[in-house]
Design a protein around this motif. Structure first.
Motif: not given
Ligand code: AMP
Length: 192
Positions: A32, A86, A92, A146
């Motif tokens: 992210g 991730f 993944q 989400r």
């Molecule tokens: P986060 O900061 O982990 O909450 O991620 C924010 C956004 O980034 C998510 O809602 C997705 O749009 C994208 N994103 C982050 N990590 C991933 C991932 N591993 N796979 C797909 N999209 C991701």
């Protein structure tokens, strides 16, 4: 040690990953954060992904698999890393296993931060009330979206890692310090 911090959006993965960086020297690999940096810099990748992040939709698997592999090959990850946000899908997770195996490494542990949906929603509402700078996806509506994405695509990883005997669950609703202590206890129990 290679560690996956797992849990729904807003569970506190980023907070705990930063603490693990301080206490154990393990770099935080947040897809992210990497995507938000690409958006802020206006790179072609950022431009391609911005609408997906704003909506709370996952970006394509190959995009995050590629950025994680590039990041993991940096010298600071030689002793392992904390994967934050991730993997988020089974493909993944499979790609991560394959990437690590190709480097003679593996995931040692998956730490699930368990937090009820109602608590996640109250946390967003509290952040809005506090009036600081918020992420574009930090709204109750986007969080609900989400969470739907999380249960459909990401929650199946709990079984994936449980079958591998790597899953440990901690109470992510406890105060931050208590979550940190629970994580420390789990990590300290892992044989060197
Ligand atoms: P986060 O900061 O982990 O909450 O991620 C924010 C956004 O980034 C998510 O809602 C997705 O749009 C994208 N994103 C982050 N990590 C991933 C991932 N591993 N796979 C797909 N999209 C991701």
């Amino acid at each position: 040690m290679n560690l996956v911090l797992f849990g729904p959006p807003g569970a506190g993965k980023g907070t705990q990953a930063k603490i693990l960086k301080e206490t154990r020297g393990l770099p935080q690999l947040s897809t992210g954060d990497m995507l938000r940096a690409a958006i802020a810099e206006g790179t072609p990748l950022g431009t391609r992904c911005k609408a997906l992040l704003d909506k709370g939709e996952l970006v394509p698997d190959e995009v995050v698999i590629d950025i994680i592999a590039q990041r993991y090959d940096q010298p600071d990850c030689a002793g392992g890393a904390v994967f934050d946000g991730f993997p988020r899908t089974i493909p993944q997770a499979e790609a991560l296993d394959a990437m690590l195996a190709a480097r003679g490494k593996r995931i040692d542990l998956v730490l699930e931060l368990k937090v009820d949906d109602s608590v996640l929603l109250s946390r967003v509402e509290a952040r809005i009330k506090a009036g600081g700078v918020l992420r574009s996806d930090d709204t109750p509506e986007t969080l609900r979206y989400r969470l739907g994405v999380y249960y459909k695509n990401t929650a199946p990883l709990i079984d994936y890692y449980r079958r591998q005997g790597k899953l440990k669950t901690v109470d992510g609703m406890a105060p931050v310090d208590a979550v940190t202590s629970q994580i420390a206890a789990v990590l300290d129990a892992v044989p060197a």
